[in-house]
Design a protein around this motif. Structure first.
Motif, mmCIF file in Angstrom:
data_model
loop_
_atom_site.group_PDB
_atom_site.id
_atom_site.type_symbol
_atom_site.label_atom_id
_atom_site.label_comp_id
_atom_site.label_asym_id
_atom_site.label_seq_id
_atom_site.Cartn_x
_atom_site.Cartn_y
_atom_site.Cartn_z
ATOM 1 N N UNK A 46 0.817 -1.205 0.000
ATOM 2 C CA UNK A 46 0.000 0.000 0.000
ATOM 3 C C UNK A 46 0.856 1.262 0.000
ATOM 4 N N UNK A 47 2.032 1.172 0.561
ATOM 5 C CA UNK A 47 2.927 2.325 0.601
ATOM 6 C C UNK A 47 3.718 2.473 -0.698
ATOM 7 N N UNK A 48 3.517 1.561 -1.633
ATOM 8 C CA UNK A 48 4.190 1.660 -2.919
ATOM 9 C C UNK A 48 5.564 1.039 -2.929
ATOM 10 N N UNK A 49 5.916 0.333 -1.915
ATOM 11 C CA UNK A 49 7.256 -0.226 -1.841
ATOM 12 C C UNK A 49 7.336 -1.689 -2.179
ATOM 13 N N UNK A 50 6.292 -2.257 -2.738
ATOM 14 C CA UNK A 50 6.304 -3.683 -3.034
ATOM 15 C C UNK A 50 7.371 -4.032 -4.064
ATOM 16 N N UNK A 51 7.578 -3.161 -5.036
ATOM 17 C CA UNK A 51 8.600 -3.468 -6.048
ATOM 18 C C UNK A 51 9.988 -3.510 -5.407
ATOM 19 N N UNK A 52 10.236 -2.630 -4.431
ATOM 20 C CA UNK A 52 11.542 -2.661 -3.735
ATOM 21 C C UNK A 52 11.659 -3.939 -2.907
ATOM 22 N N UNK A 53 10.564 -4.303 -2.277
ATOM 23 C CA UNK A 53 10.579 -5.539 -1.495
ATOM 24 C C UNK A 53 10.864 -6.726 -2.413
ATOM 25 N N UNK A 54 10.231 -6.747 -3.580
ATOM 26 C CA UNK A 54 10.436 -7.834 -4.535
ATOM 27 C C UNK A 54 11.885 -7.864 -5.021
ATOM 28 N N UNK A 55 12.491 -6.669 -5.235
ATOM 29 C CA UNK A 55 13.899 -6.630 -5.643
ATOM 30 C C UNK A 55 14.785 -7.205 -4.555
ATOM 31 N N UNK A 56 14.494 -6.864 -3.316
ATOM 32 C CA UNK A 56 15.289 -7.357 -2.195
ATOM 33 C C UNK A 56 15.239 -8.877 -2.125
ATOM 34 N N UNK A 57 14.049 -9.444 -2.351
ATOM 35 C CA UNK A 57 13.887 -10.886 -2.260
ATOM 36 C C UNK A 57 14.153 -11.611 -3.576
ATOM 37 N N UNK A 58 14.624 -10.895 -4.596
ATOM 38 C CA UNK A 58 14.886 -11.533 -5.880
ATOM 39 C C UNK A 58 15.918 -12.649 -5.740
ATOM 40 N N UNK A 59 16.900 -12.429 -4.886
ATOM 41 C CA UNK A 59 17.921 -13.463 -4.704
ATOM 42 C C UNK A 59 17.443 -14.571 -3.762
ATOM 43 N N UNK A 60 16.251 -14.404 -3.190
ATOM 44 C CA UNK A 60 15.694 -15.399 -2.280
ATOM 45 C C UNK A 60 14.443 -16.037 -2.892
ATOM 46 N N UNK A 61 14.530 -16.384 -4.156
ATOM 47 C CA UNK A 61 13.367 -16.921 -4.873
ATOM 48 C C UNK A 61 12.810 -18.169 -4.184
ATOM 49 N N UNK A 62 13.666 -19.066 -3.708
ATOM 50 C CA UNK A 62 13.166 -20.277 -3.064
ATOM 51 C C UNK A 62 12.395 -19.946 -1.792
ATOM 52 N N UNK A 63 12.840 -18.910 -1.067
ATOM 53 C CA UNK A 63 12.103 -18.476 0.130
ATOM 54 C C UNK A 63 10.726 -17.949 -0.258
ATOM 55 N N UNK A 64 10.679 -17.156 -1.341
ATOM 56 C CA UNK A 64 9.390 -16.621 -1.802
ATOM 57 C C UNK A 64 8.463 -17.749 -2.227
ATOM 58 N N UNK A 65 9.013 -18.739 -2.909
ATOM 59 C CA UNK A 65 8.184 -19.866 -3.344
ATOM 60 C C UNK A 65 7.613 -20.622 -2.140
ATOM 61 N N UNK A 66 8.430 -20.803 -1.117
ATOM 62 C CA UNK A 66 7.948 -21.476 0.087
ATOM 63 C C UNK A 66 6.900 -20.641 0.805
#
Length: 159
Positions: free
Chosen positions: A117-137
């Motif tokens: 809601x604060x517009x920071x989801x894209x930054x959050x997604x960039x941060x977790x880009x290297x943690x794809x397996x964590x996101x999948x879980x």
């Protein structure tokens, strides 16, 4: 139903009575002629069961089966108080962990929604880009929010 038990039941046995008996057995309610008559769609009296040899035999089989189940169910408590206590402690520990997982999942979803809601989801997604397996879980756990994307109507130029 084990093979020995199934072999004792005749092929032409009333299927409705079998269904009622299986239901009583699965709910661990006392299997009696009255209980069966109460639940059976066409039999209205317990004597309709006790006077019929086949039905009476079937009732006796299921009553014996219920006694056997109850005997086995009662054994763990008789083995030792320590074993029963350890099982109870383990069940409590498991339920505590399950409630913690539910709390963490809910708080994680709330956090992601707030960031989005604060517009920071894209930054959050960039941060977790290297943690794809964590996101999948996290997605498998249902911890990532889901939302329908709507397009906004074009803005009219100001005059």
């Amino acid at each position: 139903m084990n093979i020995e038990f199934a072999e004792k039941i005749h092929v032409d046995t009333d299927p409705e009575m079998l269904k009622v008996l299986d239901d009583l057995l699965s709910r661990d309610e006392n299997i009696t002629a009255r209980a069966v008559a109460r639940l059976h769609p066409t039999i209205s009296a317990a004597s309709s069961i006790t006077r019929n040899n086949e039905r009476s035999h079937l009732l006796a089989l299921y009553q014996e089966r219920q006694r056997e189940f109850r005997r086995w169910r009662g054994r763990p408590g008789k083995l030792s108080g320590a074993a029963a206590g350890a099982l109870a402690d383990r069940d409590l520990y498991i339920s505590t962990l399950e409630s913690q997982v539910a709390l963490l999942t809910a708080s994680h979803v709330a956090l992601l929604r707030a960031v989005g809601e604060l517009g920071g989801f894209s930054k959050w997604a960039q941060f977790y880009d290297s943690y794809r397996d964590c996101r999948d879980r996290l997605a498998k756990l249902g911890a990532l929010p889901e939302a329908a994307i709507r397009t906004l109507p074009p803005q009219r130029p100001k005059k």
